[in-house]
Design a protein around this motif. Structure first.
Motif, short mmCIF file in Angstrom:
data_model
loop_
_atom_site.label_atom_id
_atom_site.label_comp_id
_atom_site.label_asym_id
_atom_site.label_seq_id
_atom_site.Cartn_x
_atom_site.Cartn_y
_atom_site.Cartn_z
N VAL A 104 2.96 -10.79 0.46
CA VAL A 104 1.53 -10.60 0.15
C VAL A 104 1.17 -9.11 0.20
CG1 VAL A 104 -0.81 -10.98 1.01
CG2 VAL A 104 0.78 -12.89 0.86
N CYS A 105 1.67 -8.41 1.20
CA CYS A 105 1.35 -6.98 1.35
C CYS A 105 1.96 -6.14 0.23
CB CYS A 105 1.82 -6.48 2.71
SG CYS A 105 0.88 -7.14 4.10
N LYS A 106 3.16 -6.50 -0.21
CA LYS A 106 3.78 -5.77 -1.32
C LYS A 106 3.00 -6.00 -2.62
CE LYS A 106 8.53 -5.37 0.34
NZ LYS A 106 9.95 -5.66 0.08
N ARG A 107 2.50 -7.22 -2.80
CA ARG A 107 1.68 -7.50 -3.99
C ARG A 107 0.34 -6.75 -3.89
NH1 ARG A 107 3.01 -13.93 -3.57
NH2 ARG A 107 5.24 -13.74 -4.07
N PHE A 108 -0.17 -6.63 -2.68
CA PHE A 108 -1.38 -5.85 -2.45
C PHE A 108 -1.16 -4.41 -2.90
CE2 PHE A 108 -3.60 -3.00 0.59
CZ PHE A 108 -4.91 -3.26 0.21
N LYS A 109 -0.01 -3.84 -2.52
CA LYS A 109 0.31 -2.47 -2.94
C LYS A 109 0.37 -2.38 -4.46
CE LYS A 109 4.16 -1.15 -4.04
NZ LYS A 109 5.60 -0.92 -4.22
N ASP A 110 1.03 -3.35 -5.10
CA ASP A 110 1.13 -3.34 -6.56
C ASP A 110 -0.24 -3.43 -7.22
OD1 ASP A 110 3.88 -3.24 -6.34
OD2 ASP A 110 4.15 -5.41 -6.54
N GLN A 111 -1.14 -4.19 -6.61
CA GLN A 111 -2.47 -4.37 -7.20
C GLN A 111 -3.35 -3.13 -7.07
OE1 GLN A 111 -3.69 -7.99 -5.23
NE2 GLN A 111 -2.04 -9.14 -6.22
N VAL A 112 -3.27 -2.41 -5.92
CA VAL A 112 -4.06 -1.18 -5.81
C VAL A 112 -3.50 -0.11 -6.76
CG1 VAL A 112 -4.85 -1.61 -3.46
CG2 VAL A 112 -2.74 -0.32 -3.81
N LEU A 113 -2.19 -0.16 -7.02
CA LEU A 113 -1.62 0.77 -7.99
C LEU A 113 -2.03 0.38 -9.41
CD1 LEU A 113 1.98 1.41 -6.60
CD2 LEU A 113 -0.10 2.73 -6.26
N LEU A 114 -2.15 -0.92 -9.67
CA LEU A 114 -2.63 -1.38 -10.96
C LEU A 114 -4.06 -0.90 -11.20
CD1 LEU A 114 -2.17 -3.17 -13.50
CD2 LEU A 114 -3.04 -5.11 -12.16
N LEU A 115 -4.83 -0.83 -10.13
CA LEU A 115 -6.21 -0.33 -10.21
C LEU A 115 -6.28 1.19 -10.16
CD1 LEU A 115 -7.92 -2.87 -7.77
CD2 LEU A 115 -8.04 -2.88 -10.27
N ASP A 116 -5.10 1.82 -10.03
CA ASP A 116 -5.02 3.28 -9.94
C ASP A 116 -5.87 3.79 -8.77
OD1 ASP A 116 -4.05 5.75 -10.70
OD2 ASP A 116 -5.71 6.17 -12.07
N ALA A 117 -5.77 3.08 -7.64
CA ALA A 117 -6.56 3.46 -6.45
C ALA A 117 -5.69 3.35 -5.19
CB ALA A 117 -7.78 2.55 -6.33
N PRO A 118 -4.62 4.16 -5.10
CA PRO A 118 -3.71 4.04 -3.94
C PRO A 118 -4.40 4.27 -2.60
CG PRO A 118 -3.28 6.07 -5.18
CD PRO A 118 -4.20 5.23 -6.01
N LEU A 119 -5.46 5.08 -2.59
CA LEU A 119 -6.15 5.37 -1.34
C LEU A 119 -6.75 4.11 -0.72
CD1 LEU A 119 -6.99 7.60 0.63
CD2 LEU A 119 -9.06 7.93 -0.73
N ARG A 120 -7.14 3.14 -1.57
CA ARG A 120 -7.72 1.89 -1.06
C ARG A 120 -6.70 1.08 -0.27
NH1 ARG A 120 -10.78 -1.32 -5.77
NH2 ARG A 120 -11.09 -2.73 -3.98
N GLY A 121 -5.43 1.33 -0.51
CA GLY A 121 -4.41 0.54 0.17
C GLY A 121 -3.88 1.15 1.44
N VAL A 122 -4.20 2.42 1.71
CA VAL A 122 -3.59 3.13 2.84
C VAL A 122 -3.96 2.51 4.19
CG1 VAL A 122 -3.52 5.32 4.10
CG2 VAL A 122 -3.33 5.32 1.61
N ALA A 123 -5.24 2.39 4.48
CA ALA A 123 -5.67 1.86 5.78
C ALA A 123 -5.25 0.40 5.99
CB ALA A 123 -7.18 2.01 5.94
N PRO A 124 -5.46 -0.51 5.00
CA PRO A 124 -5.01 -1.89 5.20
C PRO A 124 -3.50 -1.99 5.41
CG PRO A 124 -6.57 -1.79 3.39
CD PRO A 124 -6.25 -0.39 3.75
#
Length: 424
Positions: A104-124
């Motif tokens: 789930v967390c790896k897919r979360f990373k892929d999805q924030v990259l799909l949104l071009d927003a890596p910063l949104r994934g750092v804290a979670p």
């Protein structure tokens, strides 16, 4: 009752005690395939589950929901849902299904990259790492995922915070390669070159039966950072490096080896010509920025050499000797080096003279004594840890069996070849 509603009811009823959670986990394993077949219908049912109380069941639903292809619009919804889940889930429950949580967390990373927003994934992702870890000494599969998000978001300081942990437990060998490689890049971005060298060195010297791409890229950066930080580089790998690394790394990184040789000659003009001739290759491999820092560091190394010969020197002489364009440029380099603690000197603005000084550190201040004491305490702790690990390994049945087989092979199978091996 709808089959999915039945699963929800079981999750709600068996999320209390440890024995209930064990029964629930067994049940969820049985219905996991059915949940995946209904993956597109599961999202509304998430509202019936509390991610803090029903973490294990929520995880199974969430993993099934995100298992298929995700559009950019869906990613926007899933990113919020997964981030909330990571924040509120109970660590003791998600650790019952670590593979699901990792997926789930790896897919979360892929999805924030799909949104071009890596910063949104750092804290979670940092929260996810801490919840999955059994201790700060445990390297999880999520560590590299967190570090790559930090790199893409340029959040070097946050990424560096996790690199200060002493790691002794590793889930997968590949994780240590990626953790040290990405960690080295984080340290480069944060200008912690000594720590970067340590991490990149770990990649290059880690056990490997065949050479891998991570080690090759790490070796290129290891060469460049060595030149920037130490002003030199030795092509000889330590004896504990694998034979695969010993045989292949130099040949696969020849432009960087040649760059190091050119650097060691100390001639800025020749180094700049070489860099310009190979600029395209360095740029394609995303190392041009580091290469430019290597060129800049040569000026510093040449100035440092002057401190070993002269007590005073004019800015004009420094500019001429180290091949800078003007005394003003020489002054800027000297000032920066004084600020960074790389040299000790004073500049007389009136006559343009630089006076080189001795290191003022007397190693007797309270701050220095505390620093030395802290280092001693850390070394003592590491020594105890290594002793405990050595004792544990010496009692491990698998290790003893392997060591016994190796000794038997040496004593009997190769008996006839021993004199030739040792030139007896």
């Amino acid at each position: 009752m709808n089959p999915v509603e039945s699963v929800v009811a079981q999750i709600q009823g068996l999320s209390g005690s440890a024995s209930d959670l064990s029964a629930l986990h067994n049940y969820l394993k049985q219905v996991d395939e059915a949940l995946h077949s209904e993956s597109t219908q599961l999202i509304p049912f998430l509202d019936q589950l509390d991610p803090s109380k029903h973490s294990l069941g929520y995880l199974y639903f969430l993993e099934a929901c995100t298992s298929g292809p995700v559009t950019k619009e869906q990613a926007g919804v899933f990113v919020l849902t997964i981030a909330r889940f990571i924040s509120s889930c109970a660590a003791e429950q998600i650790r019952l299904a670590p593979d699901k949580f990792t997926a789930v967390c790896k897919r979360f990373k892929d999805q924030v990259l799909l949104l071009d927003a890596p910063l949104r994934g750092v804290a979670p992702m940092l929260t996810a790492v801490r919840k999955l870890q059994l201790s700060t000494e445990h390297l999880t599969t999520l560590h590299p995922e967190f570090l790559i998000l930090c790199l893409l978001a340029k959040s070097y300081k946050i990424g560096f915070s996790i690199l200060e942990d002493a790691i002794f437990e590793v889930d997968q060998p590949r994780d240590i390669f990626l953790y040290c490689y990405y960690g080295g890049m984080i340290c480069i971005g944060h200008k912690h070159f000594q720590k970067a060298l340590e991490l990149l060195h770990n990649v290059v010297t880690s056990p490997m039966s065949t050479i891998n791409a991570i080690a090759v890229e790490a070796y290129k950066k290891y060469i460049l950072v060595s030149l920037i930080h130490n002003g030199q580089f030795s092509t000889n790998l330590p004896k504990y490096a694998s034979s695969a690394a010993q045989r292949n790394l130099k040949n696969l990184c020849l432009p960087y080896i040649d760059l190091a040789h050119c650097y060691n000659d100390g001639k800025v003009t020749e180094l700049e010509v070489y860099v310009q001739a190979n600029r395209e290759k360095f740029e394609i491999e995303s190392n041009l920025g580091l290469v430019k820092q290597v060129v800049s560091s040569m000026y510093k190394r040449n100035i440092q050499r002057l401190t070993q010969t002269y007590l005073t020197l004019s800015l004009q002489d420094i500019a001429n000797t180290v091949q800078l364009n003007s005394p003003k440029e020489a002054e800027m380099h000297v000032l920066q080096m004084i600020q960074d603690g790389e040299i000790y000197a004073t500049i007389n603005q009136k006559d343009g003279m630089v006076r080189f000084l001795e290191d003022p550190e007397q190693y007797k201040t309270c701050q220095m004594i505390e620093r030395i004491d802290s280092s001693i305490q850390r070394i003592m702790w590491l020594s105890k840890k290594l002793t405990a690990m050595d004792e544990h390994m010496s009692c491990d049945p698998l290790y003893l069996a392997k060591a016994g087989r190796e000794r038997q092979r040496f004593d009997f199978d190769d008996f006839d070849t021993v004199p030739q091996k040792f030139n007896i």
